[in-house]
Design a protein around this motif. Structure first.
Motif, PDB file in Angstrom:
ATOM      1  N   LEU A 129       0.823  -1.208   0.000  1.00  0.00           N
ATOM      2  CA  LEU A 129       0.000   0.000   0.000  1.00  0.00           C
ATOM      3  C   LEU A 129       0.857   1.259   0.000  1.00  0.00           C
ATOM      4  CD1 LEU A 129      -2.762  -1.073   2.570  1.00  0.00           C
ATOM      5  CD2 LEU A 129      -2.985  -0.899   0.091  1.00  0.00           C
ATOM      6  N   ILE A 130       1.893   1.271   0.823  1.00  0.00           N
ATOM      7  CA  ILE A 130       2.778   2.438   0.872  1.00  0.00           C
ATOM      8  C   ILE A 130       3.486   2.622  -0.465  1.00  0.00           C
ATOM      9  CG2 ILE A 130       4.848   3.384   1.970  1.00  0.00           C
ATOM     10  CD1 ILE A 130       3.981   2.038   4.557  1.00  0.00           C
ATOM     11  N   PHE A 131       3.955   1.520  -1.051  1.00  0.00           N
ATOM     12  CA  PHE A 131       4.627   1.601  -2.348  1.00  0.00           C
ATOM     13  C   PHE A 131       3.681   2.128  -3.425  1.00  0.00           C
ATOM     14  CE2 PHE A 131       5.976  -0.332  -6.389  1.00  0.00           C
ATOM     15  CZ  PHE A 131       7.264   0.172  -6.456  1.00  0.00           C
ATOM     16  N   THR A 172       4.288   5.530  -5.525  1.00  0.00           N
ATOM     17  CA  THR A 172       4.328   5.462  -6.986  1.00  0.00           C
ATOM     18  C   THR A 172       3.369   6.464  -7.613  1.00  0.00           C
ATOM     19  OG1 THR A 172       4.884   3.104  -6.863  1.00  0.00           O
ATOM     20  CG2 THR A 172       4.091   3.940  -8.977  1.00  0.00           C
ATOM     21  N   LEU A 173       2.178   6.570  -7.056  1.00  0.00           N
ATOM     22  CA  LEU A 173       1.202   7.529  -7.575  1.00  0.00           C
ATOM     23  C   LEU A 173       1.700   8.961  -7.398  1.00  0.00           C
ATOM     24  CD1 LEU A 173      -1.581   7.923  -8.823  1.00  0.00           C
ATOM     25  CD2 LEU A 173      -2.539   7.956  -6.517  1.00  0.00           C
ATOM     26  N   PHE A 174       2.335   9.245  -6.260  1.00  0.00           N
ATOM     27  CA  PHE A 174       2.894  10.586  -6.030  1.00  0.00           C
ATOM     28  C   PHE A 174       3.984  10.902  -7.051  1.00  0.00           C
ATOM     29  CE2 PHE A 174       6.259  13.127  -4.012  1.00  0.00           C
ATOM     30  CZ  PHE A 174       5.551  14.307  -3.781  1.00  0.00           C
ATOM     31  N   THR A 200      -3.900   1.041  -8.411  1.00  0.00           N
ATOM     32  CA  THR A 200      -4.800   0.417  -7.440  1.00  0.00           C
ATOM     33  C   THR A 200      -5.069  -1.042  -7.786  1.00  0.00           C
ATOM     34  OG1 THR A 200      -5.875   2.548  -6.999  1.00  0.00           O
ATOM     35  CG2 THR A 200      -7.079   0.557  -6.371  1.00  0.00           C
ATOM     36  N   LEU A 201      -5.342  -1.323  -9.050  1.00  0.00           N
ATOM     37  CA  LEU A 201      -5.614  -2.705  -9.439  1.00  0.00           C
ATOM     38  C   LEU A 201      -4.381  -3.583  -9.284  1.00  0.00           C
ATOM     39  CD1 LEU A 201      -7.891  -2.195 -12.577  1.00  0.00           C
ATOM     40  CD2 LEU A 201      -8.547  -3.040 -10.331  1.00  0.00           C
ATOM     41  N   ASN A 202      -3.208  -3.050  -9.574  1.00  0.00           N
ATOM     42  CA  ASN A 202      -1.993  -3.840  -9.387  1.00  0.00           C
ATOM     43  C   ASN A 202      -1.714  -4.104  -7.918  1.00  0.00           C
ATOM     44  OD1 ASN A 202      -0.109  -4.331 -11.964  1.00  0.00           O
ATOM     45  ND2 ASN A 202      -1.321  -2.498 -12.297  1.00  0.00           N
ATOM     46  N   VAL A 203      -1.947  -3.113  -7.067  1.00  0.00           N
ATOM     47  CA  VAL A 203      -1.754  -3.314  -5.627  1.00  0.00           C
ATOM     48  C   VAL A 203      -2.754  -4.337  -5.093  1.00  0.00           C
ATOM     49  CG1 VAL A 203      -1.916  -2.200  -3.379  1.00  0.00           C
ATOM     50  CG2 VAL A 203      -0.707  -1.056  -5.228  1.00  0.00           C
ATOM     51  N   LEU A 204      -4.017  -4.244  -5.536  1.00  0.00           N
ATOM     52  CA  LEU A 204      -5.011  -5.229  -5.109  1.00  0.00           C
ATOM     53  C   LEU A 204      -4.635  -6.635  -5.572  1.00  0.00           C
ATOM     54  CD1 LEU A 204      -8.398  -3.360  -5.713  1.00  0.00           C
ATOM     55  CD2 LEU A 204      -7.330  -3.933  -3.527  1.00  0.00           C
TER      56      LEU A 204
END
Length: 318
Positions: free
Chosen positions: A12-14, A18-20, A298-302
């Motif tokens: 989640l932190i990564f 990444t989004l930032f 989000t989909l990759n993290v999920l």
């Protein structure tokens, strides 16, 4: 903290970092584009004082890092600014087009996922047969063809020659769900043909890899029915790679619809992005790009989290 919880928290932190970073690079990319935005909007006939006043109105007279912080703060509050082309709030433009893009992606996913999983499973069970070779040949051909080519072929045969479906997917003129599904069938079919090929090949590879495991052979020697081996032993252990490839393709269905929406004149986020780039409407470009990046990450993290949870060694702490 349990090891599984630490791994999930790390993912989640990564994802947030990444989004930032993507938002920063996107802002920098727009910042380094040549030309003066205010001058291009007003035209060459504008006086220097008018250009300076317009630059101050847009906030272009401030340093880039200040403008990025202000933009990011507004995004965190749901304020993406106003469109330079229409003057409307960017959030309103996104909400209008977002439903259409989600509708098309969901339409394609509902068809593609069960078809891909079924074909992947069947080709794995009947590998090296005529069916397997035919499916692999078709999947390779579908993967090799770009989306716009597939779209134009479908338009040529299913719309122009046979007249079964409309050429333009004008969902905003649809009357009811059935009419909307009919009008958007060609763009959905285009996405399905591209996505199914990739998911089917990955599902086939994952199932074949699991079927070659010693415990599958032992289950066969014990006389366990074949359907129980597939459903209870093979599929659960092949979920991790299948989930990852499904997440990537679901992200593609939302993020990669730009070309398909342009070909069919579909009023979604992809068409909005192309129109904004054409008119140099940078607030809209930033907002749509950030949304696409958020969906993809989000989909990759999920997918990573589900893969971690499906791992028995991590789930039981052994």
């Amino acid at each position: 903290m349990h090891r599984l919880q630490k791994l999930i928290l790390g993912r989640l932190i990564f994802g947030v970092l990444t989004l930032f970073i993507i938002s920063a690079f996107m802002f920098i990319g727009i910042e380094i584009l040549p030309g003066d935005l205010a001058q291009q909007i007003l035209g060459q006939s504008a006086t220097p004082s008018t250009v300076a006043a317009f630059r101050a109105e847009l906030g272009l007279d401030q340093p880039p890092h200040i403008r990025y912080i202000d933009w990011l703060g507004g995004v965190l509050q749901g304020d993406f600014g106003n469109s330079l082309a229409s003057g409307r709030a960017v959030a309103d433009l996104l909400s209008t087009r977002l439903y259409n893009t989600i509708f098309l992606a969901t339409y394609a996913a509902v068809i593609a996922i069960p078809v891909a999983l079924t074909l992947g499973l069947l080709t794995a069970l009947w590998r090296h047969t005529v069916f397997d070779r035919g499916m692999n040949l078709g999947a390779l051909a579908a993967v090799s063809m770009p989306e716009f080519f597939v779209a134009y072929v479908l338009i040529l045969f299913l719309s122009i020659r046979f007249g079964w479906f409309p050429t333009l997917a004008r969902i905003d003129a649809a009357e009811g769900l059935g009419d909307a599904l009919y009008r958007t069938f060609l763009p959905a079919l285009t996405l399905v043909l591209v996505v199914v090929a990739h998911m089917m090949r990955m599902t086939r590879a994952a199932i074949i890899n699991v079927l070659a495991s010693p415990y599958i052979e032992m289950a066969q020697l014990k006389g366990v029915p074949w359907w129980r081996i597939i459903v209870l032993h093979a599929l659960p252990n092949a979920l991790a790679p299948i989930i990852n490839v499904m997440a990537l393709n679901l992200a593609y269905l939302i993020v990669g619809v730009v070309v398909v929406e342009v070909v069919f004149s579909y009023p979604g986020l992809g068409q909005l992005l192309v129109d904004a780039v054409t008119s140099r409407d940078f607030p809209v470009v930033q907002a749509v790009g950030l949304f696409f990046a958020t969906v993809y990450i989000t989909l990759n993290v999920l997918a990573d989290i589900i893969s971690l949870i499906s791992n028995p060694r991590l789930r039981h702490g052994r």
